[in-house]
Write a protein that holds these residues in place. Structure first.
Motif, short mmCIF file in Angstrom:
data_model
loop_
_atom_site.label_atom_id
_atom_site.label_comp_id
_atom_site.label_asym_id
_atom_site.label_seq_id
_atom_site.Cartn_x
_atom_site.Cartn_y
_atom_site.Cartn_z
N GLN A 19 1.01 -1.20 -0.09
CA GLN A 19 0.16 0.39 0.27
C GLN A 19 0.68 1.07 0.04
O GLN A 19 0.89 2.11 1.29
N ALA A 20 0.63 1.98 -1.15
CA ALA A 20 2.00 3.02 -1.47
C ALA A 20 1.17 4.10 -2.22
O ALA A 20 -0.05 3.32 -3.08
N PRO A 21 1.05 4.78 -2.21
CA PRO A 21 0.82 6.45 -2.58
C PRO A 21 0.50 5.44 -4.36
O PRO A 21 1.53 4.79 -5.18
N GLY A 22 -0.42 5.41 -4.83
CA GLY A 22 -0.64 4.74 -5.90
C GLY A 22 -1.94 5.75 -6.97
O GLY A 22 -2.35 6.38 -6.23
N GLN A 23 -2.59 4.88 -8.10
CA GLN A 23 -3.14 5.25 -8.52
C GLN A 23 -4.28 3.49 -9.36
O GLN A 23 -3.57 2.41 -9.56
N VAL A 24 -5.47 3.46 -8.68
CA VAL A 24 -6.70 2.74 -9.64
C VAL A 24 -6.52 3.26 -11.24
O VAL A 24 -7.53 3.85 -11.21
N LEU A 25 -6.35 1.84 -11.40
CA LEU A 25 -7.21 1.44 -13.12
C LEU A 25 -8.58 1.75 -13.50
O LEU A 25 -8.94 0.97 -13.48
N SER A 26 -8.64 2.57 -14.19
CA SER A 26 -10.62 2.77 -14.22
C SER A 26 -10.74 1.59 -15.31
O SER A 26 -11.66 1.88 -15.46
N VAL A 27 -9.76 2.11 -16.59
CA VAL A 27 -10.36 1.24 -17.32
C VAL A 27 -9.21 0.60 -18.51
O VAL A 27 -7.23 0.24 -18.13
N PRO A 28 -9.29 -0.20 -18.83
CA PRO A 28 -7.85 -1.68 -19.07
C PRO A 28 -7.06 -1.25 -19.69
O PRO A 28 -7.25 -0.26 -20.81
N VAL A 29 -5.81 -1.36 -19.77
CA VAL A 29 -4.72 -0.63 -20.85
C VAL A 29 -3.79 -1.57 -21.13
O VAL A 29 -3.18 -2.34 -19.73
N SER A 30 -3.68 -1.63 -22.03
CA SER A 30 -2.00 -2.72 -22.69
C SER A 30 -2.34 -3.97 -21.70
O SER A 30 -0.95 -4.26 -21.15
N GLY A 31 -3.04 -4.82 -22.10
CA GLY A 31 -3.07 -5.81 -21.30
C GLY A 31 -3.38 -6.16 -19.18
O GLY A 31 -3.06 -6.74 -18.81
N ILE A 32 -3.30 -4.39 -18.61
CA ILE A 32 -3.12 -3.94 -17.27
C ILE A 32 -5.18 -4.39 -17.30
O ILE A 32 -5.49 -3.76 -17.79
N PRO A 33 -5.85 -4.65 -16.56
CA PRO A 33 -7.10 -4.73 -16.10
C PRO A 33 -7.23 -3.96 -15.45
O PRO A 33 -7.05 -3.06 -14.84
N ALA A 34 -9.41 -3.44 -15.88
CA ALA A 34 -9.33 -2.27 -15.21
C ALA A 34 -9.49 -2.45 -13.32
O ALA A 34 -9.15 -4.04 -13.25
N GLY A 35 -8.90 -1.50 -11.86
CA GLY A 35 -9.13 -2.11 -10.78
C GLY A 35 -7.17 -2.19 -10.72
O GLY A 35 -7.99 -2.32 -9.47
N GLU A 36 -6.64 -2.70 -11.36
CA GLU A 36 -5.31 -3.00 -11.00
C GLU A 36 -5.19 -1.30 -10.19
O GLU A 36 -5.05 -0.74 -10.56
N ARG A 37 -4.08 -1.60 -9.34
CA ARG A 37 -3.12 -0.06 -8.23
C ARG A 37 -2.33 0.23 -9.63
O ARG A 37 -1.19 -1.51 -9.96
N LEU A 38 -1.65 0.88 -9.88
CA LEU A 38 -0.28 1.22 -10.65
C LEU A 38 0.14 2.76 -9.59
O LEU A 38 -0.36 2.79 -8.83
N LEU A 39 1.29 2.63 -10.47
CA LEU A 39 2.78 2.71 -9.17
C LEU A 39 3.80 4.15 -10.20
O LEU A 39 4.03 3.32 -10.86
N THR A 40 3.70 4.94 -10.46
CA THR A 40 4.84 6.17 -11.45
C THR A 40 5.59 5.42 -10.50
O THR A 40 6.14 4.92 -9.72
#
Length: 144
Positions: A19-40
């Protein structure tokens, strides 16, 4: 491209994800489904306690892969452990499949798509007792 939203809350779908500052993908992108947490990249550097150039080296050496959203690289949080380390199997799976000619989007699609024979998603299996099975399958898929 895709949309991400800031979310620092605990999410039951992200068990085993730091659990770090991150963002949750709201739509699928390049093989990653919506709902996945992404980190810069800076988020990952903070998470691992290293400098940003170290993360860029990991990306350049294909130990990690990222998706670009609105010009910013994002790395799936599932690539990391609760101990704030890169999951030891992730670079190996990426390397095996990339050496077999797979594109990054195809690798992400494989890792984040449910496989009934595991059961579950390969990325989740890499955090448990089925990690070596995922590695074995990646090796077989890379040479086929």
């Amino acid at each position: 491209m895709g949309d991400v939203s800031n979310d620092n809350s605990t999410d039951p779908m992200s068990a085993g994800t730091p659990q770090a500052p991150g963002q949750v993908l709201s739509v699928p992108v390049s093989g990653i489904p919506a709902g996945e947490r992404l980190l810069t990249v800076p988020d990952v550097a903070d998470l691992l306690g290293v400098i940003v150039t170290r993360i860029m080296d990991d990306l350049n050496q294909h130990r990690l892969i990222a998706v670009q959203i609105d010009g910013v690289r994002h790395i799936p949080a599932r690539f990391f452990t609760d101990q704030r380390e890169i999951n030891k199997f992730v670079p190996g799976v990426i390397s095996l499949l990339a050496d077999g000619g797979w594109e990054d989007a195809e690798i992400l699609d494989y890792l984040f798509t449910a496989d009934e024979s595991l059961p579950g998603r390969p990325i989740d299996a890499l955090h448990g007792h089925l990690a070596r099975e995922v590695m074995r399958r990646a090796q077989a898929m890379a040479i086929s």
